[in-house]
Design a protein around this motif. Structure first.
Motif, PDB file in Angstrom:
ATOM      1  N   GLU A  14       0.797  -1.219   0.000  1.00  0.00           N
ATOM      2  CA  GLU A  14       0.000   0.000   0.000  1.00  0.00           C
ATOM      3  C   GLU A  14       0.833   1.273   0.000  1.00  0.00           C
ATOM      4  N   THR A  15       2.056   1.214   0.497  1.00  0.00           N
ATOM      5  CA  THR A  15       2.859   2.437   0.581  1.00  0.00           C
ATOM      6  C   THR A  15       3.637   2.657  -0.710  1.00  0.00           C
ATOM      7  N   ASP A  16       3.827   3.922  -1.035  1.00  0.00           N
ATOM      8  CA  ASP A  16       4.561   4.265  -2.257  1.00  0.00           C
ATOM      9  C   ASP A  16       5.980   3.710  -2.234  1.00  0.00           C
ATOM     10  N   LEU A  17       6.650   3.781  -1.088  1.00  0.00           N
ATOM     11  CA  LEU A  17       8.018   3.290  -0.983  1.00  0.00           C
ATOM     12  C   LEU A  17       8.095   1.796  -1.265  1.00  0.00           C
ATOM     13  N   ALA A  18       7.223   1.022  -0.651  1.00  0.00           N
ATOM     14  CA  ALA A  18       7.245  -0.428  -0.843  1.00  0.00           C
ATOM     15  C   ALA A  18       6.928  -0.797  -2.299  1.00  0.00           C
ATOM     16  N   ILE A  19       5.960  -0.125  -2.889  1.00  0.00           N
ATOM     17  CA  ILE A  19       5.611  -0.389  -4.291  1.00  0.00           C
ATOM     18  C   ILE A  19       6.783  -0.033  -5.199  1.00  0.00           C
ATOM     19  N   LEU A  22       9.452  -2.681  -4.938  1.00  0.00           N
ATOM     20  CA  LEU A  22       9.051  -3.886  -5.663  1.00  0.00           C
ATOM     21  C   LEU A  22       9.260  -3.698  -7.165  1.00  0.00           C
ATOM     22  N   ALA A  23       8.792  -2.581  -7.695  1.00  0.00           N
ATOM     23  CA  ALA A  23       8.934  -2.320  -9.131  1.00  0.00           C
ATOM     24  C   ALA A  23      10.405  -2.285  -9.538  1.00  0.00           C
ATOM     25  N   ASN A  24      11.234  -1.663  -8.720  1.00  0.00           N
ATOM     26  CA  ASN A  24      12.667  -1.590  -9.029  1.00  0.00           C
ATOM     27  C   ASN A  24      13.334  -2.949  -8.921  1.00  0.00           C
ATOM     28  N   THR A  25      12.956  -3.723  -7.925  1.00  0.00           N
ATOM     29  CA  THR A  25      13.522  -5.066  -7.765  1.00  0.00           C
ATOM     30  C   THR A  25      13.183  -5.934  -8.969  1.00  0.00           C
ATOM     31  N   ILE A  26      11.952  -5.861  -9.426  1.00  0.00           N
ATOM     32  CA  ILE A  26      11.544  -6.624 -10.606  1.00  0.00           C
ATOM     33  C   ILE A  26      12.371  -6.198 -11.817  1.00  0.00           C
ATOM     34  N   SER A  27      12.563  -4.895 -11.983  1.00  0.00           N
ATOM     35  CA  SER A  27      13.322  -4.396 -13.133  1.00  0.00           C
ATOM     36  C   SER A  27      14.796  -4.780 -13.067  1.00  0.00           C
ATOM     37  N   LEU A  28      15.313  -5.003 -11.867  1.00  0.00           N
ATOM     38  CA  LEU A  28      16.708  -5.428 -11.714  1.00  0.00           C
ATOM     39  C   LEU A  28      16.881  -6.926 -11.926  1.00  0.00           C
ATOM     40  N   THR A  29      15.783  -7.664 -11.944  1.00  0.00           N
ATOM     41  CA  THR A  29      15.837  -9.102 -12.180  1.00  0.00           C
ATOM     42  C   THR A  29      16.001  -9.344 -13.678  1.00  0.00           C
ATOM     43  N   PRO A  30      17.028 -10.093 -14.089  1.00  0.00           N
ATOM     44  CA  PRO A  30      17.246 -10.320 -15.527  1.00  0.00           C
ATOM     45  C   PRO A  30      16.008 -10.900 -16.217  1.00  0.00           C
ATOM     46  N   GLY A  31      15.659 -10.302 -17.360  1.00  0.00           N
ATOM     47  CA  GLY A  31      14.544 -10.796 -18.165  1.00  0.00           C
ATOM     48  C   GLY A  31      13.192 -10.233 -17.792  1.00  0.00           C
ATOM     49  N   LEU A  37       2.198   0.928 -13.472  1.00  0.00           N
ATOM     50  CA  LEU A  37       1.445   0.820 -12.234  1.00  0.00           C
ATOM     51  C   LEU A  37       0.062   1.406 -12.499  1.00  0.00           C
ATOM     52  N   SER A  38      -0.970   0.688 -12.117  1.00  0.00           N
ATOM     53  CA  SER A  38      -2.329   1.190 -12.346  1.00  0.00           C
ATOM     54  C   SER A  38      -2.555   2.470 -11.547  1.00  0.00           C
ATOM     55  N   ALA A  39      -3.513   3.263 -11.978  1.00  0.00           N
ATOM     56  CA  ALA A  39      -3.802   4.547 -11.334  1.00  0.00           C
ATOM     57  C   ALA A  39      -4.182   4.383  -9.867  1.00  0.00           C
ATOM     58  N   ASP A  40      -4.832   3.278  -9.533  1.00  0.00           N
ATOM     59  CA  ASP A  40      -5.232   3.047  -8.139  1.00  0.00           C
ATOM     60  C   ASP A  40      -4.139   2.341  -7.321  1.00  0.00           C
ATOM     61  N   LYS A  41      -3.001   2.081  -7.940  1.00  0.00           N
ATOM     62  CA  LYS A  41      -1.830   1.453  -7.299  1.00  0.00           C
ATOM     63  C   LYS A  41      -2.129   0.056  -6.774  1.00  0.00           C
ATOM     64  N   LYS A  70       6.384  -6.309   2.289  1.00  0.00           N
ATOM     65  CA  LYS A  70       5.212  -6.043   3.131  1.00  0.00           C
ATOM     66  C   LYS A  70       5.590  -6.170   4.607  1.00  0.00           C
ATOM     67  N   LYS A  71       6.348  -7.204   4.939  1.00  0.00           N
ATOM     68  CA  LYS A  71       6.766  -7.405   6.332  1.00  0.00           C
ATOM     69  C   LYS A  71       7.678  -6.273   6.809  1.00  0.00           C
ATOM     70  N   ILE A  72       8.596  -5.860   5.971  1.00  0.00           N
ATOM     71  CA  ILE A  72       9.574  -4.837   6.358  1.00  0.00           C
ATOM     72  C   ILE A  72       8.936  -3.459   6.478  1.00  0.00           C
ATOM     73  N   PHE A  73       8.136  -3.066   5.492  1.00  0.00           N
ATOM     74  CA  PHE A  73       7.676  -1.689   5.409  1.00  0.00           C
ATOM     75  C   PHE A  73       6.256  -1.427   5.887  1.00  0.00           C
ATOM     76  N   GLU A  74       5.440  -2.467   5.997  1.00  0.00           N
ATOM     77  CA  GLU A  74       4.031  -2.194   6.275  1.00  0.00           C
ATOM     78  C   GLU A  74       3.467  -2.898   7.503  1.00  0.00           C
ATOM     79  N   GLU A  75       4.037  -3.976   7.957  1.00  0.00           N
ATOM     80  CA  GLU A  75       3.490  -4.643   9.136  1.00  0.00           C
ATOM     81  C   GLU A  75       3.787  -3.818  10.375  1.00  0.00           C
ATOM     82  N   GLY A  76       2.820  -3.706  11.232  1.00  0.00           N
ATOM     83  CA  GLY A  76       2.990  -2.965  12.463  1.00  0.00           C
ATOM     84  C   GLY A  76       2.743  -1.482  12.321  1.00  0.00           C
ATOM     85  N   SER A  77       2.571  -1.005  11.061  1.00  0.00           N
ATOM     86  CA  SER A  77       2.314   0.415  10.855  1.00  0.00           C
ATOM     87  C   SER A  77       0.810   0.702  10.776  1.00  0.00           C
ATOM     88  N   GLU A  78      -0.005  -0.357  10.928  1.00  0.00           N
ATOM     89  CA  GLU A  78      -1.457  -0.184  10.848  1.00  0.00           C
ATOM     90  C   GLU A  78      -2.043   0.217  12.167  1.00  0.00           C
TER      91      GLU A  78
END
Length: 78
Positions: A14-19, A22-31, A37-41, A70-78
């Protein structure tokens, strides 16, 4: 023979940082590259150069990358 495909990954993040991480990690993965990202994220479109099973790719992205973020950036922040 390559099997390129676009897949839609539904996001639990849900957070911009975590998203963004994730997007950057995927792009760093070969192939693979994060394409949009959809407008509603809630959905990330990913392009991969060689995938025989799109559902397995989505499951792998969610398990390997999204769940730890999700565990690192979002759990416990709710």
């Amino acid at each position: 023979r390559l099997r390129p495909v676009f897949v839609e990954v539904p996001l639990a993040l849900e957070t911009d940082l975590a998203i963004s991480l994730l997007a950057n990690t995927i792009s760093l993965t070969p192939g693979t590259v994060s394409a949009r990202l959809s407008a509603d994220k809630r959905t990330l479109v990913v392009h991969t150069l060689d995938t025989g099973d799109a559902a397995a790719l989505v499951a792998e992205i969610k398990q390997r990358y999204e769940t730890p973020l999700k565990k690192i950036f979002e759990e416990g922040s709710e």
